[in-house]
Design an enzyme around this catalytic site. Structure first.
Site, PDB file in Angstrom:
ATOM      1  N   CYS A   1      -4.234  -3.115   4.440  1.00 40.41           N
ATOM      2  CA  CYS A   1      -3.896  -2.568   5.755  1.00 40.41           C
ATOM      3  C   CYS A   1      -4.947  -2.861   6.820  1.00 40.41           C
ATOM      4  CB  CYS A   1      -3.624  -1.066   5.632  1.00 40.41           C
ATOM      5  SG  CYS A   1      -2.596  -0.396   6.973  1.00 40.41           S
TER       6      CYS A   1
ATOM      7  N   LYS B   1      -9.700   0.043  -1.563  1.00 38.95           N
ATOM      8  CA  LYS B   1      -9.881  -0.219  -0.134  1.00 38.95           C
ATOM      9  C   LYS B   1     -11.300   0.128   0.304  1.00 38.95           C
ATOM     10  CE  LYS B   1      -7.372   0.865   4.171  1.00 38.95           C
ATOM     11  NZ  LYS B   1      -6.250   1.681   4.698  1.00 38.95           N
TER      12      LYS B   1
ATOM     13  N   GLU C   1       0.853  -1.190   0.000  1.00 39.26           N
ATOM     14  CA  GLU C   1       0.000   0.000   0.000  1.00 39.26           C
ATOM     15  C   GLU C   1       0.893   1.246   0.000  1.00 39.26           C
ATOM     16  OE1 GLU C   1      -3.421   1.907   2.977  1.00 39.26           O
ATOM     17  OE2 GLU C   1      -1.742   0.759   3.793  1.00 39.26           O
TER      18      GLU C   1
END
Length: 523
Positions: free
Chosen positions: A376, A325, A264
């Site tokens: 994440c 995301k 990321e």
């Protein structure tokens, strides 16, 4: 005088609850003492037993706030006020737990209702506000303990229930009101759960096929918030690390991967719109001759908006599949009530454009293998993991950027959560971080590779491909809904019982020559 006496009765319980919260915080990484959970839970119950609901709220708040202050001190990198605000917010959920637990403890089946109510509390913290913060679940502490293997069967909510239940059993053994028979049963049940879990064997074998993947950790030029202004350097670091990998492949000292994974924020500059960033990515892709999963921040879909994405960049066809995301971090990647807050909190201007959540899971078929991409913090959300596994993911990928929190304990906590996801899903997890921790986690949660922090690290792994489902992924969200429902049922029964007591439903005092009948205790 009466107030001083009341304070003298309440204060020791608050102190015990605060100590329990601190102990529970130390159960997690980077301290890693998971069995403190079965000390902290009984201590909290001891502080809650036999007090009023109002005092229970105060005791629960002391526990919860302390718990989160110990668990997430890394948020002070953003600001001490942010860490305190989060601890107070999350602590209020445990204040509500304390409020109702005072009554649930009076039920006959309190040993069932209390751990169910705990899971309901965790469900609430993982859901609201702003999508929730599922970082404080009991299950996360057991990535390196035999009890953690149960996650493959009952999932993360089920494991939290089991951990809370073991704590309840410990309290039942020590509780004054427990009879000898109940204490004996509780002791045997607790030992059976703990020692029985050590007999569980989880396979790390695949379905006969393997894939080679390279995790590239290019490192960042600064720590804390410093890295934010050096986006081009971060991209070039990952490009150079990938070029070095290809040199080793050509020299015969390294396996040629089938896929290369960048983390990321390996580029914070939109590669669709910036020629230099696109050229850096394409140089790396053409050098290795295999697809690279690039972590990129892209502009749009609207003005002053962006998305955190994973883009499959093919050496022939260029950028293709893309995952955005789904759970951006509030006050980290976007600002709730942006227009109202920005004029008063200037620090929030550092966040920049508003991150817009993506739609749909990160299921990515690449050269005959289906990967599940997770970015994440969102790996802590059950629905994200369930969606990619049920979408056919044979290998899980976590693209992450923990540079802001390097050296604070947050990367270790996230790595432990990732290990639990490997156990729960029965999938190998490949982790690529900008600055650490990158690594490879086997389907049983054991660690094949774990990088250091703030170093360059490139690791090529041969990992098994799996199609089968664990019982946990087959059940999906049902354990959480059922256990939460049980917790709410116990709460309702406790409130009904309380209302009956306050309404005078109990038997009147017997006459001097009569025999008192035993009071019935509701379930």
């Amino acid at each position: 005088m009466d107030r001083l006496k009341a304070l003298g009765r309440v204060l020791p319980r608050v102190v015990v609850a605060v100590a329990a919260g601190a102990l529970l915080g130390f159960a997690f990484e980077p301290h890693d003492h998971p069995w403190l959970t079965i000390v902290a839970v009984p201590l909290l119950l001891a502080a809650l037993d036999g007090i009023s609901m109002k005092v229970g709220f105060l005791v629960g708040a002391g526990f919860g706030i302390t718990y989160y202050l110990v668990l997430v001190p890394w948020l002070s990198v953003i600001g001490g006020d942010a860490a305190i605000a989060l601890a107070v917010l999350e602590g209020l959920f445990y204040a509500v737990f304390g409020l109702f637990a005072t009554q649930v403890l009076k039920l006959r089946l309190w040993m069932l209702w209390i751990p169910a109510l705990w899971v309901a509390t965790e469900f609430a913290t993982a859901s609201v506000p702003f999508g929730g913060f599922p970082w404080g679940r009991l299950a996360w502490a057991f990535s390196d303990a035999s009890l953690g293997k149960l996650a493959a069967y009952v999932g993360i909510p089920g494991l939290s229930f089991v951990v809370a239940f073991v704590g309840v059993l410990v309290y039942a053994v020590l509780r004054r009101a427990s009879g000898l028979r109940l204490r004996a049963v509780a002791l045997v049940a607790g030992l059976a759960i703990v020692f029985g879990s050590s007999l569980i064997h989880l396979s790390i074998e695949g379905d006969g096929k393997t894939v080679k993947a390279a995790m590239v950790q290019g490192n960042v030029p600064g720590k804390g918030l410093e890295f934010l202004g050096r986006a081009r350097t971060v991209t070039k670091n990952h490009m150079n690390a990938t070029l070095d990998l290809e040199k080793r492949v050509q020299a015969g000292t390294e396996m040629k991967p089938d896929l290369v994974i960048w983390p990321e924020n390996s580029t914070d500059i939109d590669p669709y719109k910036d020629d230099e960033t696109r050229a850096d990515i394409e140089e790396a892709v053409h050098a290795v001759g295999v697809p690279i999963l690039v972590g990129a921040v892209t502009e749009g879909p609207g003005p002053n908006e962006r998305q955190t994405t994973g883009i499959v960049w093919d050496p022939v066809t260029g950028p293709g599949q893309r995952y955005a995301k789904r759970h951006p971090v509030p006050f980290g990647e976007y600002i709730p009530f942006r227009n109202q807050l920005l004029p008063y909190i200037k620090r929030l201007e550092m966040i920049g454009a508003q991150t817009v959540p993506g739609v749909g899971p990160g299921v990515m078929p690449i050269n005959g293998v289906t990967y599940g991409d997770v970015i994440c913090f969102e790996l802590a959300y059950d629905n994200v993991i369930q969606d990619v596994v049920k979408g056919g993911a044979q290998v899980l990928i976590v693209q992450t950027n923990n540079a802001t929190y390097g050296g604070t304990g947050q990367p270790e906590q996230q790595f432990a959560i990732t290990r639990m996801r490997a156990i729960e899903t029965g999938r190998t997890v490949l982790i690529a971080s900008t600055s650490g921790i990158s690594g490879v986690i086997r389907p049983d949660g054991t660690v094949e590779h774990k990088s250091g922090q703030f170093v360059s690290d490139v690791y090529v792994a041969t990992v098994p491909i799996r199609d089968g489902q664990t019982l946990a992924t087959t059940l999906g969200g049902w354990p959480q809904w059922i256990i939460t429902g049980l917790g709410l049922l116990g709460l309702v029964l406790a409130l009904v019982n309380r209302r009956r007591r306050r309404g005078g439903d109990q038997e009147p005092p017997p006459a001097p020559d009569s025999t008192r009948t035993r009071e019935k205790v509701p379930a």
